[in-house]
Design an enzyme around this catalytic site. Structure first.
Site, PDB file in Angstrom:
ATOM      1  N   ASN A 262       8.086  -5.609  -1.100  1.00 36.68           N
ATOM      2  CA  ASN A 262       8.030  -4.483  -0.171  1.00 36.68           C
ATOM      3  C   ASN A 262       6.582  -4.437   0.303  1.00 36.68           C
ATOM      4  O   ASN A 262       5.721  -3.889  -0.374  1.00 36.68           O
ATOM      5  CB  ASN A 262       8.411  -3.168  -0.860  1.00 36.68           C
ATOM      6  CG  ASN A 262       8.419  -2.012   0.137  1.00 36.68           C
ATOM      7  OD1 ASN A 262       7.915  -2.158   1.253  1.00 36.68           O
ATOM      8  ND2 ASN A 262       8.976  -0.882  -0.257  1.00 36.68           N
TER       9      ASN A 262
ATOM     10  N   ARG B  63       4.938  11.209  -2.372  1.00 37.49           N
ATOM     11  CA  ARG B  63       4.683  10.926  -0.966  1.00 37.49           C
ATOM     12  C   ARG B  63       5.966  11.074  -0.149  1.00 37.49           C
ATOM     13  O   ARG B  63       6.982  10.470  -0.510  1.00 37.49           O
ATOM     14  CB  ARG B  63       4.177   9.486  -0.953  1.00 37.49           C
ATOM     15  CG  ARG B  63       4.452   8.681   0.242  1.00 37.49           C
ATOM     16  CD  ARG B  63       4.143   7.216   0.083  1.00 37.49           C
ATOM     17  NE  ARG B  63       3.929   6.704   1.415  1.00 37.49           N
ATOM     18  CZ  ARG B  63       4.291   5.517   1.837  1.00 37.49           C
ATOM     19  NH1 ARG B  63       4.848   4.657   1.008  1.00 37.49           N
ATOM     20  NH2 ARG B  63       4.087   5.163   3.080  1.00 37.49           N
TER      21      ARG B  63
ATOM     22  N   ARG C 267      13.544   4.519  12.217  1.00 34.62           N
ATOM     23  CA  ARG C 267      12.295   5.274  12.248  1.00 34.62           C
ATOM     24  C   ARG C 267      11.494   4.966  13.519  1.00 34.62           C
ATOM     25  O   ARG C 267      12.059   4.558  14.515  1.00 34.62           O
ATOM     26  CB  ARG C 267      11.518   4.985  10.955  1.00 34.62           C
ATOM     27  CG  ARG C 267      12.319   5.374   9.712  1.00 34.62           C
ATOM     28  CD  ARG C 267      11.553   5.149   8.436  1.00 34.62           C
ATOM     29  NE  ARG C 267      10.333   5.961   8.396  1.00 34.62           N
ATOM     30  CZ  ARG C 267       9.332   5.772   7.522  1.00 34.62           C
ATOM     31  NH1 ARG C 267       9.427   4.806   6.634  1.00 34.62           N
ATOM     32  NH2 ARG C 267       8.276   6.546   7.551  1.00 34.62           N
TER      33      ARG C 267
ATOM     34  N   PRO D  29       0.796  -1.225   0.000  1.00 33.90           N
ATOM     35  CA  PRO D  29       0.000   0.000   0.000  1.00 33.90           C
ATOM     36  C   PRO D  29       0.830   1.277   0.000  1.00 33.90           C
ATOM     37  O   PRO D  29       1.866   1.363   0.666  1.00 33.90           O
ATOM     38  CB  PRO D  29      -0.828  -0.100   1.283  1.00 33.90           C
ATOM     39  CG  PRO D  29      -0.137  -1.097   2.126  1.00 33.90           C
ATOM     40  CD  PRO D  29       0.523  -2.058   1.175  1.00 33.90           C
ATOM     41  N   ASN D  30       0.327   2.247  -0.746  1.00 34.38           N
ATOM     42  CA  ASN D  30       0.872   3.610  -0.849  1.00 34.38           C
ATOM     43  C   ASN D  30       2.143   3.692  -1.684  1.00 34.38           C
ATOM     44  O   ASN D  30       2.633   4.792  -1.931  1.00 34.38           O
ATOM     45  CB  ASN D  30       1.109   4.232   0.549  1.00 34.38           C
ATOM     46  CG  ASN D  30      -0.166   4.353   1.333  1.00 34.38           C
ATOM     47  OD1 ASN D  30      -1.128   4.947   0.853  1.00 34.38           O
ATOM     48  ND2 ASN D  30      -0.221   3.759   2.517  1.00 34.38           N
TER      49      ASN D  30
ATOM     50  N   ALA E  70       3.274  -0.841   4.672  1.00 34.52           N
ATOM     51  CA  ALA E  70       2.735  -0.846   6.041  1.00 34.52           C
ATOM     52  C   ALA E  70       2.354  -2.250   6.510  1.00 34.52           C
ATOM     53  O   ALA E  70       2.387  -2.548   7.713  1.00 34.52           O
ATOM     54  CB  ALA E  70       1.537   0.084   6.120  1.00 34.52           C
TER      55      ALA E  70
ATOM     56  N   HIS F  84      12.796  -2.509   1.757  1.00 31.33           N
ATOM     57  CA  HIS F  84      12.196  -1.228   2.143  1.00 31.33           C
ATOM     58  C   HIS F  84      13.073  -0.116   1.604  1.00 31.33           C
ATOM     59  O   HIS F  84      14.306  -0.196   1.694  1.00 31.33           O
ATOM     60  CB  HIS F  84      12.101  -1.111   3.668  1.00 31.33           C
ATOM     61  CG  HIS F  84      11.308  -2.224   4.262  1.00 31.33           C
ATOM     62  ND1 HIS F  84       9.934  -2.261   4.218  1.00 31.33           N
ATOM     63  CD2 HIS F  84      11.692  -3.374   4.858  1.00 31.33           C
ATOM     64  CE1 HIS F  84       9.512  -3.387   4.758  1.00 31.33           C
ATOM     65  NE2 HIS F  84      10.564  -4.083   5.168  1.00 31.33           N
ATOM     66  N   LEU F  85      12.425   0.911   1.079  1.00 28.69           N
ATOM     67  CA  LEU F  85      13.176   2.075   0.588  1.00 28.69           C
ATOM     68  C   LEU F  85      13.881   2.774   1.747  1.00 28.69           C
ATOM     69  O   LEU F  85      15.049   3.155   1.651  1.00 28.69           O
ATOM     70  CB  LEU F  85      12.227   3.057  -0.109  1.00 28.69           C
ATOM     71  CG  LEU F  85      11.584   2.497  -1.382  1.00 28.69           C
ATOM     72  CD1 LEU F  85      10.151   2.944  -1.500  1.00 28.69           C
ATOM     73  CD2 LEU F  85      12.378   2.900  -2.595  1.00 28.69           C
TER      74      LEU F  85
ATOM     75  N   TYR G 100      11.117   8.741   1.163  1.00 25.82           N
ATOM     76  CA  TYR G 100      11.057   7.699   0.133  1.00 25.82           C
ATOM     77  C   TYR G 100      11.710   8.090  -1.197  1.00 25.82           C
ATOM     78  O   TYR G 100      11.831   7.243  -2.086  1.00 25.82           O
ATOM     79  CB  TYR G 100       9.599   7.281  -0.099  1.00 25.82           C
ATOM     80  CG  TYR G 100       8.962   6.716   1.153  1.00 25.82           C
ATOM     81  CD1 TYR G 100       9.451   5.537   1.715  1.00 25.82           C
ATOM     82  CD2 TYR G 100       7.909   7.363   1.794  1.00 25.82           C
ATOM     83  CE1 TYR G 100       8.901   5.017   2.877  1.00 25.82           C
ATOM     84  CE2 TYR G 100       7.339   6.848   2.953  1.00 25.82           C
ATOM     85  CZ  TYR G 100       7.843   5.674   3.488  1.00 25.82           C
ATOM     86  OH  TYR G 100       7.304   5.165   4.637  1.00 25.82           O
TER      87      TYR G 100
HETATM   88  C1  DQA Z   1       8.321   1.040   3.624  1.00 20.69           C
HETATM   89  C2  DQA Z   1       8.442   1.246   5.135  1.00 20.69           C
HETATM   90  C3  DQA Z   1       7.108   1.003   5.818  1.00 20.69           C
HETATM   91  O1  DQA Z   1       7.236   1.183   7.214  1.00 20.69           O
HETATM   92  C4  DQA Z   1       6.077   1.977   5.290  1.00 20.69           C
HETATM   93  O2  DQA Z   1       4.811   1.717   5.868  1.00 20.69           O
HETATM   94  C5  DQA Z   1       6.002   2.021   3.820  1.00 20.69           C
HETATM   95  C6  DQA Z   1       7.207   1.867   3.021  1.00 20.69           C
HETATM   96  C7  DQA Z   1       9.613   1.413   2.876  1.00 20.69           C
HETATM   97  O3  DQA Z   1       9.727   1.045   1.714  1.00 20.69           O
HETATM   98  O4  DQA Z   1      10.483   2.096   3.432  1.00 20.69           O
HETATM   99  O5  DQA Z   1       4.937   2.278   3.255  1.00 20.69           O
HETATM  100  O6  DQA Z   1       8.068  -0.335   3.377  1.00 20.69           O
END
Ligand code: DQA
Length: 146
Positions: free
Chosen positions: A75, A19, A108, A11-12, A78, A101-102, A24
């Site tokens: 990836n 974003r 974090r 997601p996202n 969330a 993960h990026l 990112y």
């Molecule tokens: C993520 C890290 C996750 O915590 C976050 O919810 C994301 C992206 C990353 O690629 O850094 O949406 O997976």
């Protein structure tokens, strides 16, 4: 015969480039997918790239396309921190999996430090930005050949 890799984005990640650029980066998912395709050709790999904002659709894709693939790059975004369903789908497949993960999730918020995926993954790449996908592809190529 060329090996096949399933690349799953959660997601996202369709919002990359728009974003939280400071976290990112400015590269869009389309640009990431294009560089993955380019690298895959050089490595003689077939790749299927899939993104969804929906947990069930990610599980469906793993069930449908996973068995025909030799390895997985995921990836889960969330869902990394919440999804037993995605973990179970990956565990059922039992294929070499790279979690990516990026951002560096360990730098974090505390809730991002736990992943439901890492202990069943072959390896984890976190914090290397969009290039992490290319590194994951290189790694899977080596894993599948060794
Ligand atoms: C993520 C890290 C996750 O915590 C976050 O919810 C994301 C992206 C990353 O690629 O850094 O949406 O997976």
């Amino acid at each position: 015969m060329a090996k096949s890799i399933l690349i799953i984005n959660g997601p996202n990640l369709n919002m990359l480039g728009k974003r939280e650029l400071n976290i990112y980066g400015a590269t869009t998912l389309e640009q990431i997918n294009n560089s993955i395709q380019e690298r895959a050709i050089a490595l003689d790999l077939n790749v299927i790239c899939f993104q969804s904002n929906n947990e069930g659709e990610l599980v469906d894709k793993l069930q449908q396309a996973g068995p025909g693939c030799d390895g997985i790059i995921i990836n889960p975004a969330a869902y990394t921190h919440t999804s037993v369903a995605i973990r179970d789908a990956l565990a059922a497949l039992n294929k070499p999996t790279i979690e990516i993960h990026l951002s560096n999730i360990f730098k974090r918020e505390d809730f991002r430090k736990h992943s439901y995926i890492s202990d069943i993954a072959f390896g984890v790449i976190s914090g290397l930005g969009a290039n992490g996908y290319i590194l994951a592809l290189d790694a899977l190529k080596n894993i599948l050949e060794s």
